[in-house]
Design a protein around this motif. Structure first.
Motif, PDB file in Angstrom:
ATOM      1  N   ARG A 191       2.551   4.838  -2.624  1.00 42.65           N
ATOM      2  CA  ARG A 191       2.315   5.572  -1.648  1.00 42.65           C
ATOM      3  C   ARG A 191       1.606   4.854  -0.302  1.00 42.65           C
ATOM      4  O   ARG A 191       1.357   5.262   0.622  1.00 42.65           O
ATOM      5  N   ALA A 192       1.542   3.374  -0.577  1.00 42.57           N
ATOM      6  CA  ALA A 192       0.938   2.718   0.374  1.00 42.57           C
ATOM      7  C   ALA A 192       2.019   2.288   1.444  1.00 42.57           C
ATOM      8  O   ALA A 192       3.231   2.295   1.290  1.00 42.57           O
ATOM      9  N   ARG A 193       1.309   2.048   2.748  1.00 42.84           N
ATOM     10  CA  ARG A 193       2.392   1.390   3.730  1.00 42.84           C
ATOM     11  C   ARG A 193       2.275   0.064   3.855  1.00 42.84           C
ATOM     12  O   ARG A 193       1.118  -0.610   3.321  1.00 42.84           O
ATOM     13  N   GLU A 194       3.170  -0.556   4.449  1.00 46.75           N
ATOM     14  CA  GLU A 194       3.119  -2.120   4.386  1.00 46.75           C
ATOM     15  C   GLU A 194       2.202  -2.684   5.193  1.00 46.75           C
ATOM     16  O   GLU A 194       1.428  -3.523   4.984  1.00 46.75           O
ATOM     17  N   GLU A 195       1.944  -1.913   6.401  1.00 45.62           N
ATOM     18  CA  GLU A 195       0.867  -2.144   7.033  1.00 45.62           C
ATOM     19  C   GLU A 195      -0.927  -2.651   6.321  1.00 45.62           C
ATOM     20  O   GLU A 195      -1.336  -3.119   6.500  1.00 45.62           O
ATOM     21  N   GLU A 196      -0.950  -1.435   5.324  1.00 42.09           N
ATOM     22  CA  GLU A 196      -1.924  -1.333   4.778  1.00 42.09           C
ATOM     23  C   GLU A 196      -2.216  -2.469   3.807  1.00 42.09           C
ATOM     24  O   GLU A 196      -3.082  -3.186   3.506  1.00 42.09           O
ATOM     25  N   LEU A 197      -0.949  -2.632   3.225  1.00 43.70           N
ATOM     26  CA  LEU A 197      -1.219  -4.116   2.375  1.00 43.70           C
ATOM     27  C   LEU A 197      -1.317  -5.407   3.330  1.00 43.70           C
ATOM     28  O   LEU A 197      -2.053  -6.054   2.837  1.00 43.70           O
ATOM     29  N   VAL A 198      -0.671  -5.489   4.416  1.00 44.96           N
ATOM     30  CA  VAL A 198      -1.068  -6.732   5.427  1.00 44.96           C
ATOM     31  C   VAL A 198      -2.457  -6.667   5.605  1.00 44.96           C
ATOM     32  O   VAL A 198      -3.063  -7.589   5.821  1.00 44.96           O
ATOM     33  N   ALA A 199      -3.056  -5.520   5.690  1.00 41.20           N
ATOM     34  CA  ALA A 199      -4.404  -5.294   6.192  1.00 41.20           C
ATOM     35  C   ALA A 199      -5.305  -5.987   5.086  1.00 41.20           C
ATOM     36  O   ALA A 199      -6.424  -6.388   5.488  1.00 41.20           O
ATOM     37  N   VAL A 200      -5.006  -5.935   3.986  1.00 45.15           N
ATOM     38  CA  VAL A 200      -5.834  -6.520   2.939  1.00 45.15           C
ATOM     39  C   VAL A 200      -5.491  -8.035   2.487  1.00 45.15           C
ATOM     40  O   VAL A 200      -6.114  -8.681   1.659  1.00 45.15           O
ATOM     41  N   GLY A 201      -4.585  -8.471   3.383  1.00 45.39           N
ATOM     42  CA  GLY A 201      -4.422 -10.231   3.199  1.00 45.39           C
ATOM     43  C   GLY A 201      -2.876 -10.128   2.808  1.00 45.39           C
ATOM     44  O   GLY A 201      -2.605 -11.568   2.926  1.00 45.39           O
ATOM     45  N   PHE A 202      -2.182  -9.428   2.452  1.00 42.52           N
ATOM     46  CA  PHE A 202      -0.878  -9.758   1.948  1.00 42.52           C
ATOM     47  C   PHE A 202       0.073 -10.287   3.388  1.00 42.52           C
ATOM     48  O   PHE A 202      -0.288 -10.029   4.411  1.00 42.52           O
ATOM     49  N   SER A 203       1.097 -11.349   3.179  1.00 37.40           N
ATOM     50  CA  SER A 203       1.768 -11.567   3.962  1.00 37.40           C
ATOM     51  C   SER A 203       2.881 -10.438   4.249  1.00 37.40           C
ATOM     52  O   SER A 203       3.083  -9.656   3.372  1.00 37.40           O
ATOM     53  N   ARG A 204       3.609 -10.261   5.334  1.00 37.17           N
ATOM     54  CA  ARG A 204       4.538  -9.256   5.360  1.00 37.17           C
ATOM     55  C   ARG A 204       5.490  -9.400   4.540  1.00 37.17           C
ATOM     56  O   ARG A 204       6.058  -8.188   3.640  1.00 37.17           O
ATOM     57  N   ARG A 205       5.886 -10.598   4.051  1.00 35.71           N
ATOM     58  CA  ARG A 205       6.858 -10.744   2.969  1.00 35.71           C
ATOM     59  C   ARG A 205       6.441 -10.264   1.736  1.00 35.71           C
ATOM     60  O   ARG A 205       7.247  -9.592   0.925  1.00 35.71           O
ATOM     61  N   LYS A 206       4.982 -10.627   1.263  1.00 36.82           N
ATOM     62  CA  LYS A 206       4.591 -10.114   0.166  1.00 36.82           C
ATOM     63  C   LYS A 206       4.469  -8.847   0.172  1.00 36.82           C
ATOM     64  O   LYS A 206       4.645  -8.143  -1.189  1.00 36.82           O
TER      65      LYS A 206
END
Length: 246
Positions: free
Chosen positions: A129-144
């Motif tokens: 249920r997470a969005r890509e932007e939320e993962l980027v916000a915790v430090g993931f690269s967009r690709r990861k």
DNA sequence: ACCCAGGCATTGG
DNA sequence: CCAATGCATGGG
């Protein structure tokens, strides 16, 4: 921990050393010498490794003979959950473990569940249920972030992999976007405790092997001399490079 | 301001 | 098949 039966030999400090060497680890929180973990304690202390067999076999190799004495009782900690293992590996691809732990901790704080002083790792359902932007916000690269969101949507039963031979596990994992040989080998090594897992391409393992065996050239080929104890050898060389360098 | 750190997919030869 | 490139963070 008191009720946990761990085969001897066992050294708690060495087994948990990795959780303290790269900053704080929220999912494997080490506090006052006690290891707090929500579930999976037996995996965490590497109970399923054949240390006696490894120690006997290692007498034929001067480097490992010394390391098994210096690190006596070190049982490589295993990752209890397959999904957590893969997501954790994705955070650790390419970057330093300091950076990986920092990102992973923020992921856990954001999407995990707090249980006392520790956290449970985010579930597959929660990350679905997470969005890509939320993962980027915790430090993931967009690709990861794409890798993780792709992984949660993969129709594969990660628990079923435990019943398959090494090569079949690798074949299935590598077919998933974002999972390469390095990640698959660490899955075999740290989740499934497969004796012959040998994480080729790991820059820390590469450096550790060359530090202890200056004559080593191709690391993949060099690993064959450690058969059938590649997994324990890799862990003893990596920990040895940190706490008992040559 | 760099460079390296427990990779991988993508692109172009 | 192999080489080059972008990625994003943390520490030195």
């Amino acid at each position: 921990m008191a009720l946990l039966a761990v085969p001897q030999p066992f050294d708690f400090e060495l087994t948990t050393e990795r959780f303290r060497s790269f900053g704080r680890d929220l999912a494997n929180l080490s506090v006052d010498g006690a290891l707090h973990r929500v579930v999976g304690a037996r995996k965490l202390v590497g109970a399923e490794f054949d240390l006696d067999g490894f120690y006997r076999w290692s007498r034929g190799d001067p480097v490992l003979k010394r390391l098994t004495k210096t690190l006596a009782g070190f049982r490589p900690s295993l990752a209890p959950d397959p999904f957590e293992t893969l997501v954790t590996s994705i955070t650790a691809q390419q970057v330093s473990l300091f950076a990986a732990f920092a990102i992973r901790n923020r992921l856990i704080e954001r999407f995990g569940r707090r249980v006392g002083s520790a956290y449970s790792f985010p579930t597959r359902e929660r990350l679905a249920r997470a969005r890509e932007e939320e993962l980027v916000a915790v430090g993931f690269s967009r690709r990861k972030a794409e890798y993780v969101l792709g992984l949660v949507r993969e129709p594969v039963d990660l628990h079923e992999l435990a019943s398959l031979p090494d090569e079949e596990v690798k074949r299935r994992l590598v077919s998933i976007r974002g999972i390469g040989e390095w990640t698959a080998e660490w899955f075999l090594a740290r989740h499934l405790a497969r004796p012959r897992a040998w994480p080729v391409g790991d820059v820390a393992l590469d450096k550790a092997v060359r530090a202890f065996y200056p004559e080593a050239e191709d690391i993949r080929a060099f690993g064959r001399r450690f058969d059938p104890f590649q997994n324990l050898t890799a862990h003893y060389l990596l920990t040895g490079a940190r706490v008992a360098p040559p």
